[in-house]
Design a protein around this motif. Structure first.
Motif, short mmCIF file in Angstrom:
data_model
loop_
_atom_site.label_atom_id
_atom_site.label_comp_id
_atom_site.label_asym_id
_atom_site.label_seq_id
_atom_site.Cartn_x
_atom_site.Cartn_y
_atom_site.Cartn_z
N LEU A 38 41.72 40.43 39.61
CA LEU A 38 40.92 40.46 40.83
C LEU A 38 39.51 41.00 40.58
N ASP A 39 39.41 42.13 39.89
CA ASP A 39 38.08 42.69 39.61
C ASP A 39 37.25 41.76 38.73
N PRO A 40 37.80 41.16 37.67
CA PRO A 40 36.99 40.20 36.91
C PRO A 40 36.46 39.05 37.75
N SER A 41 37.26 38.56 38.68
CA SER A 41 36.82 37.46 39.53
C SER A 41 35.74 37.89 40.51
N ILE A 42 35.82 39.14 40.97
CA ILE A 42 34.88 39.65 41.96
C ILE A 42 33.60 40.17 41.33
N ASP A 43 33.70 40.88 40.19
CA ASP A 43 32.57 41.71 39.78
C ASP A 43 32.20 41.65 38.31
N TYR A 44 32.77 40.70 37.56
CA TYR A 44 32.35 40.63 36.16
C TYR A 44 30.93 40.08 36.05
N ARG A 45 30.18 40.65 35.11
CA ARG A 45 28.87 40.12 34.78
C ARG A 45 29.04 38.93 33.84
N LYS A 46 27.97 38.19 33.65
CA LYS A 46 28.00 36.98 32.83
C LYS A 46 28.51 37.24 31.40
N PRO A 47 27.97 38.25 30.68
CA PRO A 47 28.46 38.47 29.31
C PRO A 47 29.95 38.82 29.26
N GLY A 48 30.41 39.63 30.23
CA GLY A 48 31.82 40.01 30.24
C GLY A 48 32.74 38.84 30.49
N ALA A 49 32.38 37.99 31.44
CA ALA A 49 33.21 36.82 31.74
C ALA A 49 33.28 35.88 30.54
N GLU A 50 32.13 35.65 29.93
CA GLU A 50 32.09 34.74 28.79
C GLU A 50 32.85 35.31 27.60
N ALA A 51 32.76 36.61 27.37
CA ALA A 51 33.45 37.24 26.25
C ALA A 51 34.96 37.11 26.38
N GLU A 52 35.45 37.13 27.62
CA GLU A 52 36.89 37.03 27.84
C GLU A 52 37.34 35.62 28.19
N GLY A 53 36.42 34.67 28.13
CA GLY A 53 36.78 33.29 28.41
C GLY A 53 37.17 33.04 29.85
N LEU A 54 36.57 33.79 30.77
CA LEU A 54 36.89 33.67 32.20
C LEU A 54 35.78 32.93 32.92
N PRO A 55 36.10 32.27 34.03
CA PRO A 55 35.04 31.67 34.85
C PRO A 55 34.10 32.76 35.35
N PHE A 56 32.82 32.46 35.38
CA PHE A 56 31.82 33.41 35.89
C PHE A 56 31.70 33.18 37.38
N THR A 57 32.28 34.09 38.16
CA THR A 57 32.32 33.96 39.61
C THR A 57 31.90 35.28 40.25
N GLY A 58 32.06 35.37 41.56
CA GLY A 58 31.89 36.63 42.25
C GLY A 58 30.46 37.03 42.54
N PHE A 59 30.29 38.33 42.78
CA PHE A 59 28.99 38.87 43.18
C PHE A 59 27.88 38.48 42.20
N HIS A 60 28.14 38.64 40.92
CA HIS A 60 27.06 38.49 39.96
C HIS A 60 26.69 37.03 39.68
N ARG A 61 27.65 36.11 39.92
CA ARG A 61 27.28 34.70 39.81
C ARG A 61 26.36 34.31 40.96
N ILE A 62 26.64 34.85 42.14
CA ILE A 62 25.75 34.60 43.29
C ILE A 62 24.41 35.27 43.06
N GLU A 63 24.43 36.48 42.52
CA GLU A 63 23.18 37.18 42.19
C GLU A 63 22.32 36.33 41.25
N MET A 64 22.95 35.77 40.24
CA MET A 64 22.22 34.95 39.27
C MET A 64 21.56 33.75 39.94
N ASP A 65 22.25 33.15 40.90
CA ASP A 65 21.71 31.97 41.59
C ASP A 65 20.57 32.35 42.54
N LEU A 66 20.67 33.53 43.14
CA LEU A 66 19.63 33.96 44.09
C LEU A 66 18.35 34.39 43.36
#
Length: 404
Positions: A200-228
């Motif tokens: 749950l926390d990775p989906s909500i609040d992982y930053r881009k490097p953390g998601a990529e390092a663990e092979g997870l989709p980059f979603t949540g707060f920080h993906r929206i932040e990146m787009d804004l």
């Protein structure tokens, strides 16, 4: 901040008895002061805004059309020192407390989500009530108090995130940027709890490097932040092709964040959700570790595009303080070592929040963290260390074991 002593909870609901700081036989022998609360659709009317120390009973009647809750909050408006929930329309329930002198707040929460309504100061006068500590009761009360706080923050988080996502999906970027740091505050206060629930926390609040390092989709707060903050993203990742998301992609991303936050709300409000004393003490320590981590708030890496790290920094400290205050009296009762530790922590929490307040507040906004120079960051870091070092002793003092 403050050094007030909290209310002692004698009965949080009509059928459950527990205390926040131990048994209070001397206080419980007298007749409780009787106050009434009318929880309406858009009001929370308490029959008095002051009472003498000792037993107090609030009889809460729900005159609205939604299930409601009633809270007595500490002076910081965050720590929950008494609550009664699940009051059906037309029903009444009692909340009985044994109260210490100090300043508090009362608030109702129709629908049991959001920030609540009718927040009103409540003063307890008179002399302190002598308490004879009972470890088991004090521990049960600390867990109940902090569990109620976690549930309350999750309930506030849900509509805040929905408002933020609505603005983002509608293409209202200026409003979404304004709401981004505010929508994160309640989450940052209770993040160690969210981290207990697997992905749950990775989906909500992982930053881009953390998601990529663990092979997870980059979603949540920080993906929206990146787009804004697309220009900042392109600058931070010059070797990548950074493009704006389409309206459909925004909708999918926003829906996922709301779904995840709803899942968090459901999990902490489920009947089998439990926390322990070590969850509370180690959670407090963990919140400060979140700040100092290499990818955390102090280095300015948490919100690498928006530079709103001071909102998260403050929320982490507030969450740690609430966790600490839930177990404060247990620690203080552990001889000279406990008394000295709580004295130090009271001072250092106040100093940390005072320093953070020089950079702004939630209502008026905090300064862009990229404008905070290294000398100022060093000052923040020094004060964080002055707080973190004694806080690292909290688990040992409360439980007699080292922090996890």
């Amino acid at each position: 901040m403050h050094t007030r002593r909290p209310l002692i909870i004698a009965a949080a609901v009509a059928t459950a008895a527990f205390t926040l700081t131990g048994c209070v036989p001397n206080a419980g022998t007298g007749e409780a002061a009787a106050l009434t609360v009318d929880s309406g659709a858009d009001s929370c009317a308490v029959s008095a805004d002051t009472a003498a120390s000792g037993p107090i009973t609030f009889t809460v009647t729900n005159s609205g059309d939604q299930v409601t809750e009633f809270y007595v909050l500490a002076e910081n408006k965050l720590s929950i020192v008494g609550e009664v929930e699940n009051i059906a329309p037309g029903a009444s329930r009692d909340l009985t407390l044994v109260a210490q002198p100090g300043e508090y707040f009362t608030v109702c929460k129709p629908g049991m989500v959001g920030a609540g309504i009718g927040t009103t100061p409540f003063t307890v006068t008179g002399e302190s009530v002598e308490a004879n500590a009972d470890d088991a009761e004090a521990e049960d009360a600390a867990v109940a108090s902090y569990t109620a706080y976690v549930k309350s923050q999750a309930a506030e988080l849900l509509p805040q995130v929905q408002e933020f996502v609505d603005a983002y999906v509608a293409g209202e970027d200026a409003e979404a940027k304004r709401l981004f740091p505010l929508a994160r505050v309640s989450y940052e206060r209770i993040e160690p709890t969210a981290e207990q629930f697997g992905d749950l926390d990775p989906s909500i609040d992982y930053r881009k490097p953390g998601a990529e390092a663990e092979g997870l989709p980059f979603t949540g707060f920080h993906r929206i932040e990146m787009d804004l903050w697309l220009d900042a993203a392109a600058e931070n990742y010059p070797d990548e092709k950074i493009v704006a998301l389409t309206p459909a992609e925004r909708a999918t991303l926003g829906e996922q964040l709301v779904t995840d936050i709803t899942s968090l709300y459901d999990l902490v409000h489920s009947d089998d959700f439990t926390l322990s004393l070590s969850d509370i003490t180690n959670g407090a320590i963990g919140l400060l570790d979140e700040i100092a981590a290499p990818d955390g708030k102090l280095p300015g890496e948490e919100n690498e595009f928006a530079h709103t790290d001071l909102y998260d920094f403050t929320a982490n400290v507030e969450g740690a303080q609430v966790a600490y205050e839930a177990v404060r009296d247990i620690a203080a009762a552990k001889g000279d070592e406990g008394a000295e530790l709580t004295k130090t922590l009271d001072t250092q929490f106040a100093a940390m929040l005072e320093l953070l307040a020089t950079y702004g507040d939630y209502e008026g906004g905090f300064v862009d963290y990229s404008t905070v120079d290294q000398n100022a960051r060093n000052e923040l870091g020094a004060q964080l260390n002055a707080l973190s070092e004694p806080l690292s002793q909290l688990t040992h003092t409360v439980l007699g074991v080292s922090a996890a």
